[in-house]
Design a protein around this motif. Structure first.
Motif, PDB file in Angstrom:
ATOM      1  N   VAL A 174      -3.868   0.575  -1.805  1.00 52.17           N
ATOM      2  CA  VAL A 174      -3.544  -0.791  -2.237  1.00 52.17           C
ATOM      3  C   VAL A 174      -2.511  -1.447  -1.329  1.00 52.17           C
ATOM      4  N   SER A 175      -2.191  -0.781  -0.212  1.00 40.62           N
ATOM      5  CA  SER A 175      -1.180  -1.322   0.707  1.00 40.62           C
ATOM      6  C   SER A 175      -1.734  -1.665   2.080  1.00 40.62           C
ATOM      7  N   GLY A 176      -3.054  -1.662   2.221  1.00 35.95           N
ATOM      8  CA  GLY A 176      -3.624  -2.013   3.519  1.00 35.95           C
ATOM      9  C   GLY A 176      -4.762  -1.136   3.947  1.00 35.95           C
ATOM     10  N   ARG A 177      -4.801   0.111   3.468  1.00 37.86           N
ATOM     11  CA  ARG A 177      -5.890   1.049   3.713  1.00 37.86           C
ATOM     12  C   ARG A 177      -6.213   1.197   5.189  1.00 37.86           C
ATOM     13  N   SER A 178      -7.318   0.618   5.657  1.00 36.56           N
ATOM     14  CA  SER A 178      -7.781   0.844   7.026  1.00 36.56           C
ATOM     15  C   SER A 178      -6.857   0.246   8.078  1.00 36.56           C
ATOM     16  N   ASP A 179      -5.964  -0.663   7.653  1.00 37.11           N
ATOM     17  CA  ASP A 179      -5.043  -1.284   8.602  1.00 37.11           C
ATOM     18  C   ASP A 179      -3.774  -0.468   8.789  1.00 37.11           C
ATOM     19  N   ILE A 180      -3.667   0.641   8.050  1.00 41.42           N
ATOM     20  CA  ILE A 180      -2.461   1.463   8.096  1.00 41.42           C
ATOM     21  C   ILE A 180      -2.741   2.773   8.814  1.00 41.42           C
ATOM     22  N   GLY A 181      -1.838   3.148   9.724  1.00 36.07           N
ATOM     23  CA  GLY A 181      -2.005   4.380  10.485  1.00 36.07           C
ATOM     24  C   GLY A 181      -1.649   5.618   9.673  1.00 36.07           C
ATOM     25  N   PHE A 182      -1.864   6.793  10.281  1.00 35.17           N
ATOM     26  CA  PHE A 182      -1.665   8.056   9.583  1.00 35.17           C
ATOM     27  C   PHE A 182      -0.215   8.249   9.134  1.00 35.17           C
ATOM     28  N   LYS A 183       0.751   8.000  10.027  1.00 37.06           N
ATOM     29  CA  LYS A 183       2.154   8.206   9.675  1.00 37.06           C
ATOM     30  C   LYS A 183       2.579   7.312   8.524  1.00 37.06           C
ATOM     31  N   GLU A 184       2.121   6.049   8.560  1.00 37.93           N
ATOM     32  CA  GLU A 184       2.451   5.120   7.488  1.00 37.93           C
ATOM     33  C   GLU A 184       1.817   5.568   6.176  1.00 37.93           C
ATOM     34  N   MET A 185       0.580   6.120   6.264  1.00 37.93           N
ATOM     35  CA  MET A 185      -0.100   6.616   5.077  1.00 37.93           C
ATOM     36  C   MET A 185       0.695   7.757   4.437  1.00 37.93           C
ATOM     37  N   VAL A 186       1.178   8.682   5.277  1.00 38.78           N
ATOM     38  CA  VAL A 186       1.967   9.810   4.774  1.00 38.78           C
ATOM     39  C   VAL A 186       3.217   9.308   4.063  1.00 38.78           C
ATOM     40  N   GLU A 187       3.916   8.349   4.673  1.00 40.92           N
ATOM     41  CA  GLU A 187       5.138   7.828   4.078  1.00 40.92           C
ATOM     42  C   GLU A 187       4.866   7.153   2.737  1.00 40.92           C
ATOM     43  N   LEU A 191       6.249   8.418  -0.836  1.00 34.14           N
ATOM     44  CA  LEU A 191       6.988   7.469  -1.669  1.00 34.14           C
ATOM     45  C   LEU A 191       6.443   7.504  -3.093  1.00 34.14           C
ATOM     46  N   TYR A 192       5.107   7.562  -3.201  1.00 33.62           N
ATOM     47  CA  TYR A 192       4.487   7.655  -4.527  1.00 33.62           C
ATOM     48  C   TYR A 192       4.858   8.967  -5.212  1.00 33.62           C
ATOM     49  N   ILE A 193       4.748  10.075  -4.483  1.00 32.11           N
ATOM     50  CA  ILE A 193       5.005  11.397  -5.064  1.00 32.11           C
ATOM     51  C   ILE A 193       6.432  11.481  -5.612  1.00 32.11           C
ATOM     52  N   LYS A 194       7.388  10.917  -4.884  1.00 33.88           N
ATOM     53  CA  LYS A 194       8.790  10.984  -5.301  1.00 33.88           C
ATOM     54  C   LYS A 194       9.105  10.057  -6.475  1.00 33.88           C
ATOM     55  N   ASN A 195       8.292   9.016  -6.651  1.00 35.54           N
ATOM     56  CA  ASN A 195       8.605   8.015  -7.676  1.00 35.54           C
ATOM     57  C   ASN A 195       7.515   7.846  -8.727  1.00 35.54           C
ATOM     58  N   ARG A 196       6.529   8.751  -8.759  1.00 35.17           N
ATOM     59  CA  ARG A 196       5.404   8.556  -9.653  1.00 35.17           C
ATOM     60  C   ARG A 196       5.824   8.587 -11.121  1.00 35.17           C
ATOM     61  N   MET A 202      -0.241   3.012 -13.531  1.00 32.34           N
ATOM     62  CA  MET A 202      -0.951   1.864 -14.084  1.00 32.34           C
ATOM     63  C   MET A 202      -0.901   0.678 -13.126  1.00 32.34           C
ATOM     64  N   LYS A 203       0.249   0.483 -12.511  1.00 33.38           N
ATOM     65  CA  LYS A 203       0.418  -0.611 -11.558  1.00 33.38           C
ATOM     66  C   LYS A 203      -0.538  -0.453 -10.386  1.00 33.38           C
ATOM     67  N   ILE A 204      -0.673   0.774  -9.881  1.00 30.91           N
ATOM     68  CA  ILE A 204      -1.575   1.047  -8.762  1.00 30.91           C
ATOM     69  C   ILE A 204      -3.030   0.840  -9.175  1.00 30.91           C
ATOM     70  N   MET A 205      -3.383   1.273 -10.397  1.00 32.25           N
ATOM     71  CA  MET A 205      -4.757   1.108 -10.861  1.00 32.25           C
ATOM     72  C   MET A 205      -5.137  -0.368 -10.995  1.00 32.25           C
ATOM     73  N   PHE A 206      -4.236  -1.169 -11.552  1.00 31.62           N
ATOM     74  CA  PHE A 206      -4.523  -2.599 -11.684  1.00 31.62           C
ATOM     75  C   PHE A 206      -4.597  -3.278 -10.313  1.00 31.62           C
ATOM     76  N   LYS A 207      -3.724  -2.851  -9.391  1.00 31.54           N
ATOM     77  CA  LYS A 207      -3.761  -3.420  -8.049  1.00 31.54           C
ATOM     78  C   LYS A 207      -5.035  -3.006  -7.321  1.00 31.54           C
ATOM     79  N   THR A 208      -5.538  -1.796  -7.628  1.00 28.74           N
ATOM     80  CA  THR A 208      -6.797  -1.332  -7.039  1.00 28.74           C
ATOM     81  C   THR A 208      -7.946  -2.248  -7.437  1.00 28.74           C
ATOM     82  N   LEU A 209      -7.980  -2.644  -8.711  1.00 27.65           N
ATOM     83  CA  LEU A 209      -9.021  -3.553  -9.186  1.00 27.65           C
ATOM     84  C   LEU A 209      -8.952  -4.880  -8.452  1.00 27.65           C
TER      85      LEU A 209
END
Length: 219
Positions: A174-187, A191-196, A202-209
């Motif tokens: 939900v942050s850019g997908r194909s426009d984001i490189g590998f390092k940015e994807m890892v970060e 970020l999600y893992i530390k703050n999930r 729910m916020k991510i699921m609604f943004k996915t829609l």
């Protein structure tokens, strides 16, 4: 690749693994996946027919080895969006990789079928992963499960992505997908893992829609 990738304490990041959160997350996963499979059954049937009409030789579903939590392997399911011998043709296309790091992306991948382009653009090809969610191999929200060949190139830091159950969607998607490189994807994944939390999920699921409604960032 059957081996697990051991994460040493010094390499690990802090993970929200509170029992209440994990219980509620699993409950949402089961209810959401079961409801999705039932409600989307007509789409499953329609897409299966389209795939068979275009290429009757290949299977409707594509099964691929992926790496899950703590390096465990599992079979991830998708609707087949490529020609039957796609994996055999991959080596000839690696030099045209448009992604950075341990990922392969190619915008005009010649292996993708006509039906495949449509179901990829709309992310319909991902729907069979609801079965993976029901089985507990994936969650609705989490880092995308990587391929074994990708994990083979991971640093110990990158392997922190494997500390949690992988997901159908996540902060990266939900942050850019194909426009984001590998390092940015890892970060973004870390970020999600530390703050999930349930609210974050729910916020991510609604943004996915929202992202899917505009079919942004997919190839």
């Amino acid at each position: 690749m059957g081996e697990n990738h051991t994460l040493y304490p010094s390499d690990k990041i802090e993970v929200n693994d509170r029992k209440v959160y994990l219980f509620l997350k699993r409950l949402v996963d089961v209810l959401g996946a079961a409801s999705g499979i039932l409600l989307l059954a007509p789409i499953y049937i329609f897409v299966a027919i389209l795939i068979k009409v275009e290429d009757s030789q290949g299977p409707v579903f594509f099964k691929q080895k992926r790496i899950g939590k703590n390096g465990s392997e599992f079979n991830m399911y998708k609707f087949r969006s490529m020609v039957s011998n796609a994996e055999e043709l991959l080596n000839d296309l690696l030099e045209q990789n448009e992604a950075t790091g341990a990922m392969f992306k190619m915008k005009n991948d010649p292996r993708i079928t006509k039906v495949g382009r449509f179901i990829r653009k709309t992310s319909i090809d991902e729907l069979p992963q609801l079965w993976n969610v029901l089985k507990g191999e994936m969650s609705l929200v989490g880092p995308r499960p990587p391929l074994p060949r990708e994990v083979a190139e991971y640093t110990e830091y990158d392997r922190n992505r494997l500390l949690v159950v992988p997901g159908c969607t996540g902060l990266w998607q939900v942050s850019g997908r194909s426009d984001i490189g590998f390092k940015e994807m890892v970060e973004l994944d870390l970020l999600y893992i530390k703050n999930r939390s349930l609210f974050f999920d729910m916020k991510i699921m609604f943004k996915t829609l929202y992202v899917l409604a505009g079919s942004k960032g997919a190839f």
